[in-house]
Design an enzyme around this catalytic site. Structure first.
Site, PDB file in Angstrom:
ATOM      1  N   SER A  52       0.654  -1.179  -0.528  1.00 32.31           N
ATOM      2  CA  SER A  52       0.153   0.254   0.329  1.00 32.31           C
ATOM      3  C   SER A  52       0.429   1.229  -0.391  1.00 32.31           C
ATOM      4  O   SER A  52       0.386   2.506  -0.266  1.00 32.31           O
ATOM      5  CB  SER A  52      -1.116  -0.060   1.010  1.00 32.31           C
ATOM      6  OG  SER A  52      -0.049  -0.344   2.290  1.00 32.31           O
ATOM      7  N   ASP A  90       5.431  -7.108   2.019  1.00 32.55           N
ATOM      8  CA  ASP A  90       4.628  -7.614   1.311  1.00 32.55           C
ATOM      9  C   ASP A  90       5.539  -8.199   0.137  1.00 32.55           C
ATOM     10  O   ASP A  90       6.999  -7.360  -0.713  1.00 32.55           O
ATOM     11  CB  ASP A  90       3.777  -6.631   0.891  1.00 32.55           C
ATOM     12  CG  ASP A  90       2.577  -6.688   1.564  1.00 32.55           C
ATOM     13  OD1 ASP A  90       2.648  -7.871   1.682  1.00 32.55           O
ATOM     14  OD2 ASP A  90       1.655  -5.790   1.500  1.00 32.55           O
ATOM     15  N   LYS A 120       4.769 -11.996   2.814  1.00 32.65           N
ATOM     16  CA  LYS A 120       3.358 -11.627   2.907  1.00 32.65           C
ATOM     17  C   LYS A 120       2.850 -11.786   1.615  1.00 32.65           C
ATOM     18  O   LYS A 120       3.078 -10.765   0.461  1.00 32.65           O
ATOM     19  CB  LYS A 120       2.446 -10.190   3.223  1.00 32.65           C
ATOM     20  CG  LYS A 120       1.045 -10.394   3.074  1.00 32.65           C
ATOM     21  CD  LYS A 120       0.209  -9.741   4.139  1.00 32.65           C
ATOM     22  CE  LYS A 120      -0.014  -8.311   3.354  1.00 32.65           C
ATOM     23  NZ  LYS A 120      -0.823  -8.485   2.445  1.00 32.65           N
ATOM     24  N   GLU A 189      -8.759  -9.682   4.022  1.00 28.15           N
ATOM     25  CA  GLU A 189      -9.125  -8.611   3.853  1.00 28.15           C
ATOM     26  C   GLU A 189     -10.458  -7.770   3.073  1.00 28.15           C
ATOM     27  O   GLU A 189     -11.493  -8.842   2.765  1.00 28.15           O
ATOM     28  CB  GLU A 189      -8.023  -7.718   3.095  1.00 28.15           C
ATOM     29  CG  GLU A 189      -8.378  -6.073   2.656  1.00 28.15           C
ATOM     30  CD  GLU A 189      -7.280  -5.425   2.195  1.00 28.15           C
ATOM     31  OE1 GLU A 189      -5.994  -5.683   1.816  1.00 28.15           O
ATOM     32  OE2 GLU A 189      -7.319  -4.183   1.051  1.00 28.15           O
TER      33      GLU A 189
HETATM   34  O1  KIV Z   1      -0.515  -2.891   0.865  1.00 33.29           O
HETATM   35  C1  KIV Z   1      -0.722  -3.238   2.648  1.00 33.29           C
HETATM   36  O2  KIV Z   1      -1.213  -2.153   3.649  1.00 33.29           O
HETATM   37  C2  KIV Z   1      -2.055  -4.439   2.934  1.00 33.29           C
HETATM   38  C3  KIV Z   1      -2.445  -4.215   4.231  1.00 33.29           C
HETATM   39  C4  KIV Z   1      -3.770  -3.767   3.713  1.00 33.29           C
HETATM   40  C5  KIV Z   1      -2.825  -6.537   5.189  1.00 33.29           C
HETATM   41  O3  KIV Z   1      -2.014  -5.437   2.481  1.00 33.29           O
END
Ligand code: KIV
Length: 271
Positions: A52, A90, A120, A189
């Protein structure tokens, strides 16, 4: 002889997060930045360097354009700023979907260069083989199902999942597949409460909700959203701060001081 004791600070570990299933709620926030991460570190069990950041920090329309190097750069900053929380970074779109081998190469690069403790990735049953491949080779994986922003183009936007009960079986199968593949926790989510509750009861790993109700084992929010710094606020966010307005006021006061020469004063001047 010195009698001083040095406190040894240990980070929360992946098994400690998994062990919180059905226990004390897991607290998490995103962070992309060393100084804010240092504040979040005092209170969160894990910090997500979420992709994000492409939208929040870099003004992109979606997370699809986020490059691997950007995730690594922000991941390094967050690891440097923290001592206690588990750091999850991520995997951005295009770095893991093609094959388990490519996913391993990119996940290992993220872990080596940032020193984070886990990655993730988005996707349910279709990512199970990759999750198994990574976790068997020393890379802890947090899964992410429901509303998966990297698929916003195929989903037709950012849509709450599970409004139609006919779709529940697919989401439940996704949760089961990633859990059995070895994911240590799973982000749910944008999901209706009864579905999130059902999934949380069905699987052995903690569910971390964002817009997925209080039925999850933990919660995560985007830090800037809950601080009141984002231009719009989704329904599922509770806003705990007013940073947008505070920054605006501070910047306006500074501009006025510079224009009328009341800044800097003697107090800010090397004489
Ligand atoms: O990228 C992000 O911030 C996320 C969260 C919304 C879980 O994946």
């Amino acid at each position: 002889m010195s009698t001083q004791k040095t406190e040894i600070i240990r980070r929360t570990t992946v098994p400690q997060i998994t062990a919180r299933k059905n226990g004390e709620p897991i607290v998490s926030l995103t962070s992309y930045h060393a100084h804010t991460a240092a504040i979040v570190d005092k209170h969160a069990d894990f910090i997500l360097v979420g992709d994000s950041l492409g939208m929040v920090m870099h003004g992109m329309d979606s997370t699809v354009g986020v490059p691997l190097d950007l995730m690594i750069m922000h991941g390094k900053a967050v690891v440097r700023g923290t001592q206690r929380a588990l750091i999850v970074v991520d995997m951005p779109f295009g770095t893991y979907e093609e094959s388990p081998q490519i996913a391993f190469r990119n996940a290992a690069k993220i872990m080596k260069e940032t020193q984070c403790q886990a990655v993730k990735l988005e996707g349910g049953a279709r990512m199970a083989e990759t999750i198994k491949f990574l976790s068997e080779r020393g890379i802890p994986v947090m899964a992410h199902i429901g509303l998966t922003p990297q698929s916003s183009n195929t989903m037709g936007g950012f849509k709450t999942q599970g409004r139609d009960e006919d779709t529940w079986a697919a989401h439940e199968a996704d949760a089961k597949a990633v859990s059995e593949a070895g994911a240590f926790a799973i982000v749910l989510e944008g999901m209706v409460e009864p579905l999130a509750a059902k999934i949380t009861k069905q699987i052995d790993i903690p569910t971390i909700g964002i817009g997925a109700s209080a039925e999850c084992d933990g919660q995560i929010l985007v830090l800037e959203d809950m601080l009141g710094l984002s231009p719009w606020t989704p329904k599922f966010v509770k806003v705990y701060g007013d940073l947008g307005n505070q920054i605006e006021k501070a910047v306006a006061a500074y501009a006025e001081d510079v224009r009328d020469r009341s800044f800097p004063t003697d107090a800010q001047t090397y004489k």
